[in-house]
Design an enzyme around this catalytic site. Structure first.
Site, mmCIF file in Angstrom:
data_model
loop_
_atom_site.group_PDB
_atom_site.id
_atom_site.type_symbol
_atom_site.label_atom_id
_atom_site.label_comp_id
_atom_site.label_asym_id
_atom_site.label_seq_id
_atom_site.Cartn_x
_atom_site.Cartn_y
_atom_site.Cartn_z
ATOM 1 N N LYS A 240 -7.375 62.513 -35.190
ATOM 2 C CA LYS A 240 -7.511 63.525 -34.144
ATOM 3 C C LYS A 240 -8.911 64.132 -34.183
ATOM 4 O O LYS A 240 -9.532 64.218 -35.246
ATOM 5 C CB LYS A 240 -6.492 64.649 -34.359
ATOM 6 C CG LYS A 240 -5.038 64.231 -34.264
ATOM 7 C CD LYS A 240 -4.132 65.425 -34.548
ATOM 8 C CE LYS A 240 -2.667 65.010 -34.603
ATOM 9 N NZ LYS A 240 -2.129 64.693 -33.280
ATOM 10 N N ARG A 314 7.908 59.280 -33.682
ATOM 11 C CA ARG A 314 9.000 58.404 -33.228
ATOM 12 C C ARG A 314 9.392 57.394 -34.302
ATOM 13 O O ARG A 314 10.542 56.933 -34.336
ATOM 14 C CB ARG A 314 8.582 57.700 -31.942
ATOM 15 C CG ARG A 314 7.363 56.793 -32.068
ATOM 16 C CD ARG A 314 6.646 56.555 -30.757
ATOM 17 N NE ARG A 314 5.985 57.759 -30.270
ATOM 18 C CZ ARG A 314 5.292 57.830 -29.138
ATOM 19 N NH1 ARG A 314 5.166 56.756 -28.377
ATOM 20 N NH2 ARG A 314 4.727 58.952 -28.759
#
Length: 407
Positions: A240, A314
């Site tokens: 990020k 996920r």
């Protein structure tokens, strides 16, 4: 451990109103006007009033809890005040949401040198129906669970490591009288938890899967809560940027919220079987970390091509949900996660997004949000239309498509 209880009591107890404590009255204007004080009480009271609006829009809490939270945060208390009494004057049906709002307003985590903790008492005066002793106990336990959730989410990853999080969860389960299961480190890989293991294998402390179980006699149904517990998410090799990395200590907030919910339900003597599954890991960088193009195998046996290392939530949840369904035999599975920043573009900053396979359950969740003040709004649930977007030429699926939607 810090005492996380806010005392909730049934009002009115006007004999305890003194100038030694800061007093905040909160409620709709029509309710507040019904409170009567004699001259002695008025002279001995150091109080502030927060008037809540009686009108609301369709997707706002019926009790306007967002207004209460904002006003409480903006209220300037006397200097060096350590004792606060918040008196909620409300309808019985609004008490849960308003107590929850107060609990969220006064967090526990702090590391300031001169910080002085606030002792908070919430007094609930219901104008239409009296609170019972069971109501008071439930509200007190709920407030404690909310503060536990907030404390865990606020704690940075150098303190709340994966090991420390496991320790906290197991300790809470033991206090509740629940059974616990911990699968950790290399044992995860041996037992097939490829999602959790590969996401967390580069972290400074090992990934883990924790299950707390409440199985009362006579239970006829089974529920499972599955939470994403990424104690820090730098994005992995798809790292990020700096402005998106700050605050990623809270990437475990979904699991913390479910830990708090589990504790509140068990204390309330939930009559059905209830399991909590925490998928705990730190998504970090090292030579061992997940790389783009890697293929991993989930607990279900299905394979996933890693196309984005920052789409890790996920992967851990896939293992947790499969375990809940196949091993715990849960008929109802709720997972909660800080899953994607895209949620803010869909439902905004004040409404969580809910994706549900059943319309009836979706409607109940939205209604519960309006009642409790934890607002939610539905997302599109159409996996049969969108599954093609996760096509992989080398595995059963990929974990992200970078926005290239297939026709």
């Amino acid at each position: 451990m810090t005492d996380e209880r806010i005392c909730v009591i049934k009002g009115p107890t006007t004999d305890k109103l003194t100038k030694d404590n800061a007093i905040v009255f909160a409620g709709q204007c029509a309710m507040l006007r019904k409170i009567k004080f004699d001259a002695t009480m008025s002279a001995n009271m150091n109080g502030l009033f927060i008037s809540l609006p009686s009108r609301r829009s369709r997707y706002t809490s019926r009790s306007n809890t967002h207004v209460l939270a904002k006003e409480l945060k903006d209220t300037k208390l006397p200097e060096n005040c350590t004792d606060l009494r918040v008196i909620l004057v409300c309808e019985y049906s609004h008490s849960l949401a308003l107590v929850s709002s107060v609990a969220r307003t006064y967090p526990l985590y702090h590391r300031q040198k001169d910080f002085v903790p606030m002792n908070v008492v919430i007094e609930v005066v219901c104008m239409d129906k009296d609170l019972t002793g069971a109501d008071v106990s439930m509200l007190t336990d709920l407030a404690a669970s909310i503060r536990t959730t907030a404390r865990l989410a606020d704690t940075p990853a150098n303190e709340l490591t994966t090991d420390k999080y496991v320790e906290e969860a197991v300790a809470i389960g033991k206090k509740l009288g629940c059974t616990s299961l911990v699968i950790k480190g290399e044992e995860l890989l041996k037992k097939g938890f490829g999602g959790i293991y590969h996401v967390g294998k580069a972290g400074p402390t090992p990934p883990a899967f924790v299950v707390l179980s409440h199985e009362p006699s006579g239970a006829k149904d089974t529920f499972a809560l599955v939470g994403k517990g990424i104690v820090y998410d730098c994005g992995g090799m798809h790292i990020k940027t700096s402005n998106h990395m700050l605050g990623m200590k809270r990437d475990m907030a979904g699991s913390a919220a479910l830990l708090g919910a589990f504790a509140a339900l068990v204390k309330a003597k939930f009559s059905e079987s209830l399991h909590l599954c925490l998928c705990i890991a730190e998504n970090n960088i090292s030579p061992a970390a997940n790389k783009p193009d890697d293929v991993i195998t989930l607990l279900s046996g299905r394979t996933v091509e890693i196309t984005n290392t920052d789409a890790e939530g996920r992967l851990v949840l896939a293992d947790g949900v499969f375990y809940a369904r196949s091993v715990l035999k849960a008929k109802h599975i709720i997972n909660m996660a800080t899953l994607t920043g895209s949620q803010a573009y869909m439902t905004g900053k004040t409404h969580a997004a809910v994706m549900c396979s059943q319309e009836e359950s979706e409607e109940k969740i939205v209604s519960a949000g309006l009642l409790s003040g934890d607002l939610v709004h539905p997302m599109i649930y159409a996996p049969d239309m969108h599954a093609i977007d996760l096509y992989s030429p080398v595995a059963d699926m990929n974990n992200a498509n970078w926005g290239d939607v297939q026709n």
